[in-house]
Design a protein around this motif. Sequence first.
Motif, mmCIF file in Angstrom:
data_model
loop_
_atom_site.group_PDB
_atom_site.id
_atom_site.type_symbol
_atom_site.label_atom_id
_atom_site.label_comp_id
_atom_site.label_asym_id
_atom_site.label_seq_id
_atom_site.Cartn_x
_atom_site.Cartn_y
_atom_site.Cartn_z
ATOM 1 N N VAL A 5 -3.334 4.908 2.887
ATOM 2 C CA VAL A 5 -2.978 4.123 4.109
ATOM 3 C C VAL A 5 -1.391 3.677 4.136
ATOM 4 O O VAL A 5 -0.801 3.620 3.041
ATOM 5 C CB VAL A 5 -3.682 3.042 4.265
ATOM 6 N N MET A 46 -9.191 9.448 -5.162
ATOM 7 C CA MET A 46 -8.783 8.304 -5.670
ATOM 8 C C MET A 46 -7.540 7.369 -4.941
ATOM 9 O O MET A 46 -7.022 6.325 -4.930
ATOM 10 C CB MET A 46 -7.989 8.558 -6.970
ATOM 11 N N THR A 62 -2.722 -5.974 -0.268
ATOM 12 C CA THR A 62 -3.819 -5.213 -1.005
ATOM 13 C C THR A 62 -4.249 -4.002 0.003
ATOM 14 O O THR A 62 -4.415 -4.338 1.370
ATOM 15 C CB THR A 62 -4.947 -5.919 -1.364
ATOM 16 N N PRO A 122 0.667 -1.190 -0.081
ATOM 17 C CA PRO A 122 -0.196 -0.037 0.054
ATOM 18 C C PRO A 122 0.818 1.348 -0.094
ATOM 19 O O PRO A 122 0.404 2.392 -0.193
ATOM 20 C CB PRO A 122 -0.985 -0.012 1.239
ATOM 21 N N SER A 155 0.437 -1.477 -7.430
ATOM 22 C CA SER A 155 0.537 -1.151 -6.082
ATOM 23 C C SER A 155 -0.494 -2.337 -5.195
ATOM 24 O O SER A 155 -1.251 -3.035 -6.079
ATOM 25 C CB SER A 155 -0.338 0.332 -5.727
ATOM 26 N N ASP A 212 -1.652 -5.465 -4.154
ATOM 27 C CA ASP A 212 -1.342 -6.889 -4.867
ATOM 28 C C ASP A 212 -1.705 -6.638 -6.267
ATOM 29 O O ASP A 212 -2.599 -6.069 -6.958
ATOM 30 C CB ASP A 212 -2.558 -7.657 -4.155
ATOM 31 N N VAL A 229 -5.361 -7.827 -7.696
ATOM 32 C CA VAL A 229 -6.703 -7.199 -7.236
ATOM 33 C C VAL A 229 -6.670 -5.922 -8.056
ATOM 34 O O VAL A 229 -5.872 -4.878 -7.793
ATOM 35 C CB VAL A 229 -6.463 -6.876 -5.794
ATOM 36 N N THR A 231 -8.310 6.817 -1.675
ATOM 37 C CA THR A 231 -9.041 6.384 -0.751
ATOM 38 C C THR A 231 -9.794 4.841 -1.063
ATOM 39 O O THR A 231 -10.128 4.649 -1.746
ATOM 40 C CB THR A 231 -10.204 7.349 -0.415
HETATM 41 N N1 SAH Z 1 -3.804 -3.547 -6.981
HETATM 42 C C1 SAH Z 1 -4.286 -2.343 -5.807
HETATM 43 C C2 SAH Z 1 -5.297 -1.703 -6.051
HETATM 44 C C3 SAH Z 1 -5.377 -0.815 -7.500
HETATM 45 S S1 SAH Z 1 -6.702 0.062 -7.642
HETATM 46 C C4 SAH Z 1 -4.326 -3.163 -4.536
HETATM 47 O O1 SAH Z 1 -4.206 -4.192 -4.237
HETATM 48 O O2 SAH Z 1 -4.269 -2.392 -3.570
HETATM 49 C C5 SAH Z 1 -6.372 1.686 -6.875
HETATM 50 C C6 SAH Z 1 -7.129 1.972 -5.617
HETATM 51 O O3 SAH Z 1 -6.697 1.238 -4.609
HETATM 52 C C7 SAH Z 1 -7.321 3.250 -5.075
HETATM 53 O O4 SAH Z 1 -8.285 4.032 -5.834
HETATM 54 C C8 SAH Z 1 -7.802 3.174 -3.732
HETATM 55 O O5 SAH Z 1 -9.124 2.811 -3.729
HETATM 56 C C9 SAH Z 1 -6.779 1.762 -3.432
HETATM 57 N N2 SAH Z 1 -5.765 2.023 -2.669
HETATM 58 C C10 SAH Z 1 -4.531 1.864 -3.083
HETATM 59 N N3 SAH Z 1 -3.595 2.153 -2.194
HETATM 60 C C11 SAH Z 1 -4.045 2.578 -1.111
HETATM 61 C C12 SAH Z 1 -3.577 3.260 -0.023
HETATM 62 N N4 SAH Z 1 -2.327 3.168 0.378
HETATM 63 N N5 SAH Z 1 -4.779 3.644 0.811
HETATM 64 C C13 SAH Z 1 -5.867 3.707 0.501
HETATM 65 N N6 SAH Z 1 -6.568 3.101 -0.656
HETATM 66 C C14 SAH Z 1 -5.566 2.787 -1.461
#
Ligand code: SAH
Length: 244
Positions: A197, A219, A114, A12, A80, A82, A85, A221
Amino acid sequence: MIGSLAIAGLGPGDPALTTPEVSAALAEATDIVGYAPYVARVAPRAGLTLHPSDNRVEIERARDALRLASEGRRVIVVSSGDPGVFAMASAVFEALETAPQWHELEIRVLPGITAMLAAAARIGAPLGHDFCAINLSDNLKPWPLIEKRLRLAAEADFAIAMYNPRSASRPDGFAHVLELLRDAGCGARLMIFARAVSTPDERIDTVALRDASADMADMRTLVILCNSATRRVGRWVYAPRQVR
Ligand code: SAH
């Protein structure tokens, strides 16, 4: 030289939440391919070529990565969280469907933490009972399908982790989502807004859905609508183990 392709999740944000397996693969790589902000999370070094690209060119990016691997490079496609996902692993396999010449390449998917799991851990255990995850972006699926899944998940009293809640190109969708979930009778349920996060910009707010507003999400969140049994204890939020 024999090439390889790994599709890796960086977690994350906090480097401490990148798995040792992913860190080891990055240290061995010759090429990093991915959406520019994710590629920027990999430290440059001699012998490593970075290939940042725009968000909307996933299949093309996957093909480029496969081609580089077939030429003998050790390639990592980064996502980012996983990679499986709402991310690049599916895109790579989709590209592979039309490219039988690459079916024998060494390909690995390296999991990551994730966003929904990182967010849940920060606030307690809101995903401790049955839950589902829904991507609220209609870039890759029709909006009526998103609404149908939300309605059915709400009716089934799943906790619902919502990715991609809101962006500049989709300013109104999330307001509709809040309205739909209120109309589905979820107004009293807790809703968690977990932003950025595990980064310095982290912010987590919990309110009843009826008090939530669309501007609480962007985006970065991850939104969790809790199931109806979920409660607060002190500053924590948790779903009880047992639901009757
Ligand atoms: N593959 C990523 C998701 C990609 S889609 C995963 O597994 O986390 C991108 C979305 O993921 C963002 O719009 C948000 O909703 C969420 N996201 C990714 N990193 C985040 C973080 N550090 N804190 C909160 N939401 C996050």
